[in-house]
Design an enzyme around this catalytic site. Structure first.
Site, short mmCIF file in Angstrom:
data_model
loop_
_atom_site.label_atom_id
_atom_site.label_comp_id
_atom_site.label_asym_id
_atom_site.label_seq_id
_atom_site.Cartn_x
_atom_site.Cartn_y
_atom_site.Cartn_z
N LYS A 1 43.18 57.16 41.21
CA LYS A 1 43.69 58.55 41.08
C LYS A 1 43.69 59.25 42.43
O LYS A 1 44.66 59.86 42.83
CB LYS A 1 42.81 59.29 40.06
CG LYS A 1 43.10 60.74 39.80
CD LYS A 1 42.45 61.72 40.73
CE LYS A 1 40.98 61.63 40.94
NZ LYS A 1 40.15 62.13 39.89
N TYR B 1 40.56 67.75 33.33
CA TYR B 1 40.62 67.10 34.65
C TYR B 1 41.89 66.24 34.78
O TYR B 1 42.66 66.36 35.72
CB TYR B 1 39.45 66.12 34.81
CG TYR B 1 38.09 66.68 35.02
CD1 TYR B 1 37.54 66.74 36.30
CD2 TYR B 1 37.30 67.11 33.96
CE1 TYR B 1 36.25 67.20 36.51
CE2 TYR B 1 36.02 67.57 34.16
CZ TYR B 1 35.50 67.62 35.44
OH TYR B 1 34.23 68.07 35.64
N GLU C 1 45.17 66.80 37.21
CA GLU C 1 45.28 65.90 38.37
C GLU C 1 46.62 65.16 38.35
O GLU C 1 47.32 65.07 39.36
CB GLU C 1 44.10 64.94 38.39
CG GLU C 1 42.79 65.67 38.71
CD GLU C 1 41.53 64.81 38.68
OE1 GLU C 1 40.51 65.28 39.19
OE2 GLU C 1 41.56 63.69 38.14
P1 NDP Z 1 38.77 66.80 29.22
O1 NDP Z 1 37.72 66.82 28.20
O2 NDP Z 1 38.47 67.30 30.59
O3 NDP Z 1 40.04 67.59 28.69
C1 NDP Z 1 40.65 67.25 27.47
C2 NDP Z 1 41.83 68.16 27.27
O4 NDP Z 1 42.55 67.71 26.13
C3 NDP Z 1 41.46 69.60 27.00
O5 NDP Z 1 42.39 70.45 27.62
C4 NDP Z 1 41.54 69.68 25.48
O6 NDP Z 1 41.90 70.96 25.02
C5 NDP Z 1 42.69 68.76 25.19
N1 NDP Z 1 42.68 68.19 23.86
C6 NDP Z 1 41.72 67.43 23.27
N2 NDP Z 1 42.11 67.05 22.04
C7 NDP Z 1 43.34 67.57 21.84
C8 NDP Z 1 44.26 67.54 20.76
N3 NDP Z 1 43.99 66.88 19.65
N4 NDP Z 1 45.43 68.21 20.89
C9 NDP Z 1 45.70 68.89 22.01
N5 NDP Z 1 44.88 68.96 23.07
C10 NDP Z 1 43.71 68.30 22.99
O7 NDP Z 1 39.27 65.29 29.23
P2 NDP Z 1 40.09 64.44 30.25
O8 NDP Z 1 40.78 63.44 29.40
O9 NDP Z 1 40.87 65.28 31.19
O10 NDP Z 1 38.94 63.74 31.08
C11 NDP Z 1 37.90 63.03 30.42
C12 NDP Z 1 36.63 63.11 31.21
O11 NDP Z 1 36.72 62.28 32.35
C13 NDP Z 1 36.31 64.49 31.77
O12 NDP Z 1 35.63 65.28 30.87
C14 NDP Z 1 35.47 64.15 32.96
O13 NDP Z 1 34.15 64.02 32.51
C15 NDP Z 1 35.99 62.82 33.43
N6 NDP Z 1 36.88 62.96 34.59
C16 NDP Z 1 36.40 63.48 35.76
C17 NDP Z 1 37.22 63.60 36.86
C18 NDP Z 1 36.68 64.18 38.12
O14 NDP Z 1 35.47 64.26 38.27
N7 NDP Z 1 37.54 64.65 39.02
C19 NDP Z 1 38.61 63.19 36.83
C20 NDP Z 1 39.03 62.69 35.54
C21 NDP Z 1 38.19 62.58 34.48
P3 NDP Z 1 40.84 72.09 24.57
O15 NDP Z 1 40.24 72.60 25.81
O16 NDP Z 1 41.70 73.05 23.84
O17 NDP Z 1 39.85 71.37 23.68
#
Ligand code: NDP
Length: 496
Positions: free
Chosen positions: A78, A210, A214
């Site tokens: 990434k 995240y 990104e």
């Molecule tokens: P996140 O938990 O950060 O974000 C998930 C997103 O998906 C939120 O916006 C959430 O919305 C949305 N969402 C979840 N379920 C649904 C649904 N059924 N319908 C619509 N929207 C939905 O997860 P990521 O996948 O971005 O990343 C996973 C993890 O990986 C992160 O939590 C982090 O710990 C790690 N990570 C860290 C990075 C870094 O340090 N730079 C980079 C990438 C990943 P809502 O807020 O409304 O629930």
């Protein structure tokens, strides 16, 4: 039982009783946490084995490879793509600094992809060598528990072998999950997004965490049209609300289209790509639809419950403060425990595990003041409490200092993008409770601020620190004017 050993300070004597087991420690999963725990345990004299599926740098179907998610299909690839996409802004900004770029600037996606894959392959090799140099036995295959001291490995050719160990550590990480929407099979996750054969021209992203932000920045930087759909009013739920708004403004400023308060209802294959329907009745067409809707712990195929390892409702392994599961000699670290899902946290948990079990020093991971960054463009980085978290925990009023300024580079380049910094301070103790920054180099700057917070720095100590001039970072030590004082007990706004 394990707890009693720990409390008494009577720890595992390496080598003792090992005779009856093949290994002192068997680690399932060679990602950040598993590799770190193996190496540090071996350094304490433990006889260690680790298992992992074979490495495949491109396939999204094989979830394996020494190095794990971070190295093979997460942080590292990434960040390479983020670097690639940053050049767009640099080319734009260079003009007023006198650079004349004649003709069209082309971006060669396949070249970047090839170089990224080479680098990941190199890192995978380094991780393998680190393990073998540490004396750790590497076993290729998928592991599952047979009983509290036995791991069965299914090797790539289908044969199975059993290995016994005094301690077992589960470090199998997490995997991307797809939102349950009709047509979801047409969407990709971050696994595939890192290795697309063609660069998409039109991208739809679901989610605003995240990964969503990104990849929005990566693709926009590489020339795609990007639409991001999310349920809340602002992206990045859980981060400081003011900073979330800054991120949203900056992303829109760079040309990413944000669609707050919007859900996707269906994906359909169309002649021109993928039709994306929203709950607002709109229809978009995309070449690629990315679901960045969170990750789930990899616990399903480990046979955990039948040996008594308890899971929580999210399917994560329940552990105590020392990373011990409900079975005293079985431990777990990293994303599979769903505590704080960040690579450096898994590394910390892996080190604490080794110290506790093999090093004679019971050590709990310390989750206070862990910094993190979202590598969107420009990036957001934070450490400590957001204003909302500070208010929830506050006994005293909270003092908020903010600085929003045009970075010096922008005064010449003409880029209309503010850098914003924020300090949240306890009014009685003067302690800095939280710091955040959205702007170029934020993650590089915040690492140092995290050291200050870890040392319990006060606002007066920030103020007495001499700045580095001219830099954006110096704003952190020159924020003299109070932006606002928020009374203890004030309810933070919710549902943003
Ligand atoms: P996140 O938990 O950060 O974000 C998930 C997103 O998906 C939120 O916006 C959430 O919305 C949305 N969402 C979840 N379920 C649904 C649904 N059924 N319908 C619509 N929207 C939905 O997860 P990521 O996948 O971005 O990343 C996973 C993890 O990986 C992160 O939590 C982090 O710990 C790690 N990570 C860290 C990075 C870094 O340090 N730079 C980079 C990438 C990943 P809502 O807020 O409304 O629930």
């Amino acid at each position: 039982m394990a707890r009693k050993m720990l409390v008494d300070g009577v720890l595992d004597k390496v080598g003792e009783e090992t005779k009856q087991y093949d290994f002192d420690l068997f680690v399932i999963g060679a990602g950040s946490g598993g590799v770190r725990a193996s190496r540090t345990s071996a350094a304490f004299g433990a006889k260690v084995a680790i298992c992992e599926l074979p490495f495949h740098p491109i396939s999204s179907e094989v979830i394996g490879g020494v190095g794990g998610t971070c190295v093979i299909r997460g942080c590292v690839p990434k960040k390479i793509l983020v670097y690639g996409s940053e050049f767009r802004g640099e080319f734009e900004d260079s003009r007023n600094f006198g650079w004349e770029i004649d003709g069209k600037i082309n971006f060669n996606w396949k070249k970047l992809l090839h170089n990224k894959t080479q680098e990941i392959t190199r890192l995978n090799g380094i991780y393998m060598r680190l393990l073998s140099n540490a004396g750790v036995t590497m076993i290729e295959g998928e592991g599952k528990l047979i009983d509290a001291h036995t791991v069965e490995i299914t090797e790539p050719d289908g044969t199975t072998k059993k290995h016994s160990a005094k301690h077992i550590l589960i470090a199998t990480g997490s995997r991307a999950q797809r939102a349950n929407i009709p047509g979801k099979e047409l969407a990709i996750t971050s696994d595939e997004a890192l290795s697309l054969e063609e660069l998409p021209k039109r991208v739809v992203i679901l989610g605003a965490g995240y990964i969503a932000l990104e990849f929005a920045s990566i693709w926009q930087g590489m020339g795609a049209e990007v639409d991001v759909f999310y349920r809340k009013e602002l992206p990045l739920r859980g981060f400081d609300d003011e900073m979330r708004a800054v991120v949203a403004k900056n992303l829109e400023g760079r040309g990413i289209r944000l669609h707050p308060g919007t859900n996707l209802t269906e994906l359909r294959k169309s002649e021109d790509g993928i039709s994306v329907l929203t709950d607002h009745g709109d229809e978009f067409t995309a070449d690629v639809v990315l679901f960045a809707t969170g990750r789930v712990p990899n616990t399903k195929r480990l046979n955990l419950q039948s040996v008594g390892v308890e899971l929580d409702n999210a399917g994560a392994i329940k552990v105590d403060e020392y990373s011990c599961t409900s079975v005293p000699n079985i431990w777990a670290v990293g994303d599979v425990t769903n505590r704080m899902n960040l690579t450096p946290v898994a590394l910390m948990e892996g080190t604490c595990f080794s110290k506790t079990v093999f090093g004679g020093q019971p050590t709990k991971p310390d989750y206070a003041d862990i910094p993190c960054a979202v590598f969107c463009l420009p990036p957001l980085s934070i450490v400590g409490l957001s204003e909302q978290q500070a208010l929830e925990q506050a006994k005293n009023d909270i003092l908020v200092y903010t600085s929003s300024f045009n970075p010096m580079k922008n005064t010449i380049s003409g880029r209309q993008e503010k850098t914003v910094m924020k300090l949240v301070v306890d009014s009685e103790t003067d302690k800095v409770l939280g710091a955040s920054m959205c702007g170029p180099d934020a993650p590089e700057i915040m690492q140092g601020i995290a050291v200050a917070l870890k040392c319990g720095a006060t606002k007066a100590q920030f103020d007495s620190t001499v700045g580095i001039h001219p830099s954006a970072a110096e704003e952190f030590v020159t924020m003299r004017t109070l932006t606002r004082r928020v009374a203890a007990g004030t309810k933070p706004k919710t549902n943003l």
